[in-house]
Design a protein around this motif. Structure first.
Motif, mmCIF file in Angstrom:
data_model
loop_
_atom_site.group_PDB
_atom_site.id
_atom_site.type_symbol
_atom_site.label_atom_id
_atom_site.label_comp_id
_atom_site.label_asym_id
_atom_site.label_seq_id
_atom_site.Cartn_x
_atom_site.Cartn_y
_atom_site.Cartn_z
ATOM 1 N N SER A 88 -81.300 -15.969 11.548
ATOM 2 C CA SER A 88 -82.642 -16.500 11.705
ATOM 3 C C SER A 88 -82.889 -16.871 13.167
ATOM 4 O O SER A 88 -82.603 -17.986 13.604
ATOM 5 N N LYS A 89 -83.420 -15.909 13.913
ATOM 6 C CA LYS A 89 -83.680 -16.098 15.334
ATOM 7 C C LYS A 89 -85.173 -15.927 15.612
ATOM 8 O O LYS A 89 -85.841 -15.136 14.947
ATOM 9 N N PRO A 90 -85.688 -16.635 16.609
ATOM 10 C CA PRO A 90 -87.102 -16.454 16.957
ATOM 11 C C PRO A 90 -87.414 -14.989 17.271
ATOM 12 O O PRO A 90 -86.659 -14.320 17.968
ATOM 13 N N GLY A 91 -88.506 -14.509 16.718
ATOM 14 C CA GLY A 91 -88.933 -13.146 16.983
ATOM 15 C C GLY A 91 -88.294 -12.080 16.131
ATOM 16 O O GLY A 91 -88.596 -10.889 16.289
ATOM 17 N N LEU A 150 -83.903 -21.529 7.882
ATOM 18 C CA LEU A 150 -84.021 -20.074 7.824
ATOM 19 C C LEU A 150 -85.456 -19.610 8.054
ATOM 20 O O LEU A 150 -85.841 -18.526 7.604
ATOM 21 N N TYR A 151 -86.205 -20.399 8.768
ATOM 22 C CA TYR A 151 -87.632 -20.141 8.951
ATOM 23 C C TYR A 151 -87.914 -18.735 9.470
ATOM 24 O O TYR A 151 -88.768 -18.019 8.950
ATOM 25 N N ILE A 255 -80.717 -23.404 12.349
ATOM 26 C CA ILE A 255 -81.131 -24.718 12.850
ATOM 27 C C ILE A 255 -81.135 -24.722 14.370
ATOM 28 O O ILE A 255 -82.064 -25.242 15.007
ATOM 29 N N LYS A 256 -80.112 -24.104 14.968
ATOM 30 C CA LYS A 256 -80.062 -23.996 16.421
ATOM 31 C C LYS A 256 -81.286 -23.253 16.946
ATOM 32 O O LYS A 256 -81.891 -23.636 17.962
ATOM 33 N N GLY A 257 -81.641 -22.160 16.261
ATOM 34 C CA GLY A 257 -82.800 -21.381 16.681
ATOM 35 C C GLY A 257 -84.099 -22.172 16.580
ATOM 36 O O GLY A 257 -84.995 -22.012 17.421
ATOM 37 N N ARG A 258 -84.227 -23.030 15.566
ATOM 38 C CA ARG A 258 -85.429 -23.853 15.427
ATOM 39 C C ARG A 258 -85.515 -24.920 16.505
ATOM 40 O O ARG A 258 -86.587 -25.209 17.043
ATOM 41 N N LEU A 259 -84.364 -25.504 16.828
ATOM 42 C CA LEU A 259 -84.349 -26.622 17.770
ATOM 43 C C LEU A 259 -84.335 -26.196 19.223
ATOM 44 O O LEU A 259 -84.962 -26.827 20.072
#
Length: 261
Positions: A88-91, A150-151, A255-259
């Motif tokens: 779950s990574k941005p983009g 997991l957004y 969670i790391k990717g969200r923060l």
């Protein structure tokens, strides 16, 4: 003599679908396997090309290679769309880009074949939290945490599923579909099925093995007239071997990717 197309046969879900089709193939099945790396596939399934049933055809390519994708999809009664990512990574846009490539390829085939075109049934991997029925049965705190972690993966998968829905609504003859919904999936290396059942109403337990998910995909394909346009839950009926390491890793990375982005 049905033809199935399997997209993403070297991932955990696709491998489980392939194992089940090799063990319990529909009669006179032709299986078109679409993979990025044929050598990786044959290393994972060393006897694949020597099997007598089903008839195996391997197409090597990436989803953006329309010519290769069309070879895999041509005349397919069922398309198992298993290309996605747990990272779950941005983009991230793996599932959405693949589904768009599939619908574009089907559109070309539809226009070329005209009245000879046969509407395929797309079995699309999703997740139970994206199914309103199953999500409503989850404790709010747990559901909120999973969606937060997991957004980006869920957003990608949700876009892919909505694209299938809108494509079908605009051109019903182009494709039919069903979404496969589960919560946590374990034991990616396991090959033993412990039992599963399909449900449209739930409840769904929080754990199931990949082997049973693969069997669930195949049962949905067999019962496709019953499940067109629906989100189908696959729940375990046997004891699930918990292998939480990979799942915890993906949650942590999400969670790391969200923060941190």
């Amino acid at each position: 003599m049905p033809t199935y197309a399997l997209l993403g046969a070297t991932g955990s879900t696709g491998s489980a679908v392939l194992r089940h089709l090799l063990e319990v193939p529909p009669e006179d099945l032709t299986l078109n396997i679409f993979v990025r790396n044929e050598d990786k596939l044959l290393k994972a399934f060393p006897g694949l090309l020597s099997t007598r049933q089903p008839t195996i055809k391997i197409v090597q390519g990436i989803p953006s290679d329309q010519e290769a994708l069309m070879k895999a999809l041509e005349n397919a009664a069922v398309i198992f769309q298993c290309i996605a990512t747990n990272e779950s990574k941005p983009g991230v846009s793996v599932a959405y880009d693949t589904v768009c490539a599939v619908t574009d390829a089907l559109d070309v085939l539809h226009n070329d074949q005209e009245e000879k075109y046969r509407t395929p049934f797309v079995v699309q991997v999703r997740a139970a939290p994206l199914n309103p029925i199953f999500a409503a049965q989850e404790p709010w705190l747990m559901s909120s945490f999973i969606h937060f972690a997991l957004y980006h993966t869920y957003a990608d998968t949700d876009r892919a599923c909505k694209h299938l829905t809108s494509t079908h609504d605009k051109t019903p003859a182009l494709l039919d579909y069903a979404f496969v919904d589960t919560f946590a999936v374990f034991d990616a290396e396991g090959t033993t099925r412990t039992g599963h059942e399909l449900t449209l109403t739930g409840p769904l337990p929080h754990a199931i093995s990949y082997a049973d998910v693969g069997a669930g995909f195949c049962e949905i394909a067999e019962r496709r007239e019953e499940f067109k346009g629906k989100g189908v839950g696959v729940r375990a009926t046997g004891k699930v071997k918990a292998t939480p390491g990979a799942n915890m890793y993906y949650l942590a990375m999400g969670i790391k990717g969200r923060l941190l982005g």
